[in-house]
Design an enzyme around this catalytic site. Structure first.
Site, PDB file in Angstrom:
ATOM      1  N   ASP A   1     150.682  27.909  61.021  1.00 41.74           N
ATOM      2  CA  ASP A   1     150.148  28.434  59.749  1.00 41.74           C
ATOM      3  C   ASP A   1     149.611  29.845  59.991  1.00 41.74           C
ATOM      4  OD1 ASP A   1     149.384  28.484  57.022  1.00 41.74           O
ATOM      5  OD2 ASP A   1     147.361  27.857  57.498  1.00 41.74           O
ATOM      6  N   SER A   2     149.486  30.587  58.911  1.00 41.25           N
ATOM      7  CA  SER A   2     148.868  31.912  59.022  1.00 41.25           C
ATOM      8  C   SER A   2     147.424  31.768  59.492  1.00 41.25           C
ATOM      9  CB  SER A   2     148.892  32.588  57.655  1.00 41.25           C
ATOM     10  OG  SER A   2     148.249  31.751  56.710  1.00 41.25           O
TER      11      SER A   2
ATOM     12  N   TYR B   1     148.963  35.562  54.699  1.00 39.71           N
ATOM     13  CA  TYR B   1     150.386  35.814  54.461  1.00 39.71           C
ATOM     14  C   TYR B   1     150.689  35.982  52.967  1.00 39.71           C
ATOM     15  CZ  TYR B   1     152.451  34.792  59.096  1.00 39.71           C
ATOM     16  OH  TYR B   1     152.855  34.838  60.411  1.00 39.71           O
ATOM     17  N   GLY B   2     149.747  35.555  52.152  1.00 38.53           N
ATOM     18  CA  GLY B   2     149.990  35.445  50.710  1.00 38.53           C
ATOM     19  C   GLY B   2     150.401  36.702  49.986  1.00 38.53           C
TER      20      GLY B   2
ATOM     21  N   CYS C   1     152.778  25.847  55.993  1.00 38.67           N
ATOM     22  CA  CYS C   1     152.319  26.928  55.122  1.00 38.67           C
ATOM     23  C   CYS C   1     153.385  27.096  54.045  1.00 38.67           C
ATOM     24  CB  CYS C   1     152.190  28.198  55.972  1.00 38.67           C
ATOM     25  SG  CYS C   1     151.872  29.694  55.045  1.00 38.67           S
ATOM     26  N   ASN C   2     152.994  26.924  52.806  1.00 34.25           N
ATOM     27  CA  ASN C   2     153.965  27.054  51.709  1.00 34.25           C
ATOM     28  C   ASN C   2     154.553  28.459  51.671  1.00 34.25           C
ATOM     29  OD1 ASN C   2     153.482  24.552  49.553  1.00 34.25           O
ATOM     30  ND2 ASN C   2     151.706  24.998  50.806  1.00 34.25           N
TER      31      ASN C   2
ATOM     32  N   CYS D   1     149.354  25.459  48.456  1.00 31.82           N
ATOM     33  CA  CYS D   1     148.981  26.256  49.633  1.00 31.82           C
ATOM     34  C   CYS D   1     148.213  25.280  50.513  1.00 31.82           C
ATOM     35  CB  CYS D   1     148.091  27.417  49.182  1.00 31.82           C
ATOM     36  SG  CYS D   1     147.230  28.248  50.538  1.00 31.82           S
ATOM     37  N   THR D   2     148.557  25.247  51.781  1.00 28.66           N
ATOM     38  CA  THR D   2     147.960  24.214  52.641  1.00 28.66           C
ATOM     39  C   THR D   2     146.459  24.410  52.861  1.00 28.66           C
ATOM     40  OG1 THR D   2     148.759  25.486  54.542  1.00 28.66           O
ATOM     41  CG2 THR D   2     150.078  23.588  53.858  1.00 28.66           C
TER      42      THR D   2
HETATM   43  N1  DGL Z   1     148.382  28.401  54.068  1.00 32.40           N
HETATM   44  C1  DGL Z   1     149.255  29.289  53.390  1.00 32.40           C
HETATM   45  C2  DGL Z   1     150.100  28.553  52.355  1.00 32.40           C
HETATM   46  O1  DGL Z   1     150.226  27.353  52.410  1.00 32.40           O
HETATM   47  C3  DGL Z   1     148.691  30.506  52.719  1.00 32.40           C
HETATM   48  C4  DGL Z   1     147.586  31.285  53.270  1.00 32.40           C
HETATM   49  C5  DGL Z   1     147.826  32.770  53.377  1.00 32.40           C
HETATM   50  O2  DGL Z   1     147.858  33.487  52.363  1.00 32.40           O
HETATM   51  O3  DGL Z   1     147.991  33.173  54.512  1.00 32.40           O
HETATM   52  O4  DGL Z   1     150.664  29.172  51.498  1.00 32.40           O
END
Ligand code: DGL
Length: 270
Positions: A16-17, A48-49, A80-81, A192-193
């Protein structure tokens, strides 16, 4: 009762990020034993968003190449989505172990909604993804799908996990556009996780009786279906966490993982 995914011990690599992948890790731990974990949080580029899909795909290839060079990965989960929608299905062709992704469970929300108004909480990059847009368009013939992205909510979720107290009003403000709707969604997709980390806060600030749906079931079903494709068993004894950059949260992050079944916490230069 807990299940054995394979007779032999396997190593699952979770990416994940940041700390959102912990929610996926928890689901897996609830169901399976005989699994070792390597968790990598790419805090160098967190969040990452708001990153481009191209950047995320290239970064993931780099990370998976490095980890799989040093470790026998039985399978990888992009927990991570944002990273999953940005890298699937292309990412699969670069590696010889199975890779699972996490995607917003729109279909599950459709099954659950009664007022036909669904809220999709995700990051900007996830909501901009073409496949996700297509899916929303498809279901919008019969349902209303309200989308909301918030970088702030992702940061707050990380803070919660690290033991900081959150201010509920600060979270409530994020949802102002939904509070202005004539009817509030009765079903919310945690796309988002990170968001399952603050589900209790969401339950307090949002209207009562909302059904929250996430990838919990999907990931378990997908893992069971993958069983036969797992080629590499594990010689690894430790659960390891890698992070990609030092920052002021690292001490607390280390403490969290060491208190939650991990033996080793190391920086990795990628
Ligand atoms: N955990 C990430 C997801 O499921 C998003 C978090 C991020 O923006 O880095 O999308």
């Amino acid at each position: 009762m807990k299940k054995n995914l394979l007779e032999s011990k396997i190593t699952i690599f979770i990416f994940d990020s940041g700390l959102g992948g912990v929610t996926i890790l928890k689901y897996i731990k609830e169901v399976f034993f005989n699994v070792n974990f390597i968790y990598l949080l790419d805090n160098k580029y967190f969040p990452y968003g708001n990153k481009s899909q191209h950047f995320i795909l290239q970064r993931l290839i780099q990370i998976l190449k490095k980890i799989s060079y040093y470790y026998n990965i039985s399978l990888a989960i992009i927990a991570c989505n944002t990273a999953s929608v940005s890298s699937f299905p292309q990412i699969k062709k670069y590696f010889n172990f199975p890779i699972l992704g996490i995607f917003p469970v729109i279909n599950l929300a459709i099954k659950n909604t009664q007022n036909k108004i669904i809220g999709l909480l995700a990051t900007d990059t996830t909501l901009k993804n073409l496949q996700i847009k297509k899916k929303i368009k498809f279901f919008s013939k019969n349902y209303t799908i309200e989308t909301l992205s918030s970088k702030k909510l992702v940061f707050l979720a990380e803070k919660k996990l690290l033991g900081y107290k959150l201010i509920l009003n600060e979270i409530k403000k994020i949802f102002v556009s939904w509070f202005n709707l004539t009817k509030f969604p009765d079903t919310i997709i945690l796309g988002c996780t990170h968001f399952p980390l603050i589900i209790n806060e969401l339950k307090v600030i949002l209207p009562k009786n909302i059904k929250f749906v996430d990838s919990k079931k999907d990931i378990i079903i997908n893992l069971i279906n993958l069983e036969k494709k797992i080629k590499f068993v594990s010689n690894q004894k430790q659960n390891i966490v890698f992070y990609t950059q030092q920052n002021s949260y690292i001490k607390k992050t280390k403490l969290y993982f060491l208190n939650n079944g991990f033996n080793s916490f190391q920086e990795i230069k990628i």
